[in-house]
Design a protein around this motif. Structure first.
Motif, short mmCIF file in Angstrom:
data_model
loop_
_atom_site.label_atom_id
_atom_site.label_comp_id
_atom_site.label_asym_id
_atom_site.label_seq_id
_atom_site.Cartn_x
_atom_site.Cartn_y
_atom_site.Cartn_z
N GLN A 32 1.22 -0.83 0.10
CA GLN A 32 0.33 0.50 0.10
C GLN A 32 0.86 1.80 0.10
O GLN A 32 0.01 2.28 -0.54
CB GLN A 32 -0.87 -0.29 0.97
N THR A 33 2.10 1.15 -0.20
CA THR A 33 2.61 2.51 0.60
C THR A 33 4.12 2.50 -0.60
O THR A 33 4.35 3.87 -0.85
CB THR A 33 3.78 2.01 1.41
N ASN A 242 13.27 -2.64 13.79
CA ASN A 242 11.95 -2.31 13.06
C ASN A 242 10.49 -3.25 13.07
O ASN A 242 9.84 -3.11 13.33
CB ASN A 242 11.68 -1.14 11.70
N GLN A 259 -3.84 -1.83 8.87
CA GLN A 259 -4.32 -1.26 10.44
C GLN A 259 -2.34 -1.69 11.22
O GLN A 259 -3.13 -0.28 11.76
CB GLN A 259 -5.22 -1.09 11.04
N THR A 261 0.72 0.25 11.76
CA THR A 261 1.33 1.58 11.97
C THR A 261 2.85 1.04 11.10
O THR A 261 2.87 1.79 10.60
CB THR A 261 1.25 2.14 13.22
N SER A 262 3.72 0.67 11.29
CA SER A 262 4.55 0.39 11.09
C SER A 262 4.82 -0.50 9.48
O SER A 262 5.30 0.04 8.59
CB SER A 262 5.46 -0.72 12.19
N GLN A 264 2.32 0.36 7.73
CA GLN A 264 1.57 1.57 6.45
C GLN A 264 2.36 2.18 6.70
O GLN A 264 2.07 2.87 5.44
CB GLN A 264 0.04 1.13 7.19
N SER A 265 3.36 3.18 7.67
CA SER A 265 3.71 3.68 7.40
C SER A 265 5.58 3.47 6.70
O SER A 265 5.92 4.59 6.51
CB SER A 265 4.31 4.72 8.70
N GLY A 266 5.36 2.68 6.31
CA GLY A 266 6.61 2.04 5.41
C GLY A 266 8.27 1.75 6.37
O GLY A 266 8.97 1.75 6.14
N ARG A 267 7.92 2.03 7.77
CA ARG A 267 8.87 1.55 7.99
C ARG A 267 9.58 0.55 8.29
O ARG A 267 11.23 0.17 8.76
CB ARG A 267 8.59 1.67 9.86
N THR A 271 7.75 -5.35 3.03
CA THR A 271 7.06 -6.22 3.43
C THR A 271 5.87 -7.22 1.98
O THR A 271 5.24 -7.87 3.55
CB THR A 271 5.97 -4.81 3.58
N GLU A 283 -0.60 -7.33 11.32
CA GLU A 283 -1.99 -7.17 11.65
C GLU A 283 -2.96 -8.14 12.18
O GLU A 283 -4.09 -7.85 12.20
CB GLU A 283 -2.54 -7.26 10.47
#
Length: 406
Positions: A32-33, A242, A259, A261-262, A264-267, A271, A283
């Protein structure tokens, strides 16, 4: 044909279907990122459809034919491993990919896992259940496996190269190796491992400098977070640190689909491939990760049952080789994010994005299905009817003859 299709293992096929669903949804979440990866889940679905076709197609052919002509497959695989050094291109530091088009690549090192399993079964079948001799059997078989190992190491692909070693060890274990030889082998592996750990931690700076000179400093970046995290650079620990935080934050039931956070934020990088377990763990939490491991357990358990029911020699050897390959990939991939193993870039079987890896794994399941269909037959002319020695044995005979002449 319909009768043969009905005999295929329905539990394995159902598990593969569930793994397909998990893979497609996890890859969709993990991409998604990055807009350039938007269709990777669709590609995975297409590869899975091709994979199921491969399972049926390979399964309907008597696996003894694959074993009988395995030397020619071995020769073809070696040619591809050599060829990739001249026409291949690098992906993630590994120069082991042959481009088949603008958006398609093929990795011969993945294909050779399947070839190696068949070829080792070919060699062991000729031993006719005799206990393996050290100089007569183990050393020559090890040499046959060392050739692809060396070629893949040249390609800078440590993960797949170690996979060959695991396959060799698994096949020798079921190939009637002597207990004392097995113990000696385990001792050598243990001494080598602890010696490496001691040497690496003691002479870290010198080893890192040497790796920089030969262009392999990324090896140190993968090993440092595992063995000497206090000396690892922030770049080296970014991925595993991470990933570990994401897995831990998933808790029991996870944060919910899409949902994380790590994720979906690309950290967490990769993935959709190497780090896809992180997507599931963050998730869907401990429950989701446990369900995935349960599916692997059911798959391997069914394979073990098929191997135990097989009446000839080649079938169990092939199944143990495949199980060893899959267990290594699962343990290495997940263990890397739990701090148990170094990060080597191994994909998670049936879940990570990767057409070559998925199709080879599905082809392996096709072999298992073939053993399910034809393994209840007693030894037949396909294997026992070969009165003439195979080409590998003839080559060894010529080498021994030349040696004695000297």
């Amino acid at each position: 044909m319909l009768r043969m299709l009905k005999k295929m293992d329905g539990v394995i096929l159902f598990v593969l279907f569930l793994l397909m669903i998990a893979s497609v949804f996890a890859i969709y979440s993990g991409t998604q990122t990055d807009a350039t990866l938007a269709r990777h889940h669709i590609k995975t679905l297409v590869f899975y459809i091709l994979g199921f076709v491969a399972v049926v197609g390979i399964g309907l052919v008597n696996y003894k034919l694959y074993v009988k002509y395995a030397f020619y497959l071995y020769a073809l695989g070696i040619v591809l491993l050599v060829l990739v050094n001249f026409v291949g291109g690098p992906i993630n530091n590994a120069n082991g990919w042959i481009k088949l088009g603008e958006n398609l690549s093929f990795q011969p090192a993945e294909l050779f896992k399947l070839i190696l399993i068949l070829f080792l079964a070919h060699l062991l079948v000729k031993r006719q259940r005799n206990t393996l001799g050290f100089w007569r059997d183990i050393i020559p078989i090890g040499c046959w496996a060392f050739v692809p190992f060396a070629l893949v190491m040249i390609q800078n692909d440590l993960g797949n190269a170690l996979g060959y070693v695991v396959i060799l060890a698994a096949v020798l274990w079921i190939g009637n190796i002597k207990l004392k030889h097995a113990i000696i082998g385990l001792v050598i592996v243990a001494v080598t491992f602890f010696g490496f750990v001691k040497a690496y931690t003691t002479y870290h700076d010198e080893i890192f400098t040497f790796l920089e000179k030969i262009g392999r400093e990324h090896w140190a970046e993968r090993i440092d977070p595992w063995l000497v995290p206090e000396k690892a650079t922030s770049k080296a620990t970014w991925h595993t640190k991470n990933a570990g935080l994401a897995i831990g934050s998933g808790g029991i039931v996870g944060k919910g689909y899409l949902q994380g956070t790590s994720v979906q934020s690309g950290r967490v990088p990769y993935t959709y491939s190497d780090s896809i377990f992180v997507v599931i763990a963050e998730e869907f939490g401990f429950v989701g990760a446990s369900v995935l491991l349960l599916l692997y357990f059911i798959l391997i358990h069914r394979m073990v049952l098929i191997g135990m029911e097989c009446k000839d020699r080649a079938g169990p050897v092939i199944i143990v080789g495949i199980i060893g390959m899959l267990l290594y990939q699962v343990f290495e991939n997940i263990g890397a994010f739990l701090g148990l193993m170094p990060l080597t870039g191994i994909t998670l079987p049936f879940i990570s994005y990767g057409g070559t890896s998925l199709l080879i794994n599905m082809a392996c399941i096709g072999l298992v299905m073939s053993i399910k269909l034809y393994g209840d037959e007693e030894e037949d002319d396909l294997l026992l009817g070969e009165q003439k020695p195979g080409l590998p044995d003839r080559l060894l005979h010529l080498l021994r003859k030349e040696k004695s002449a000297l």
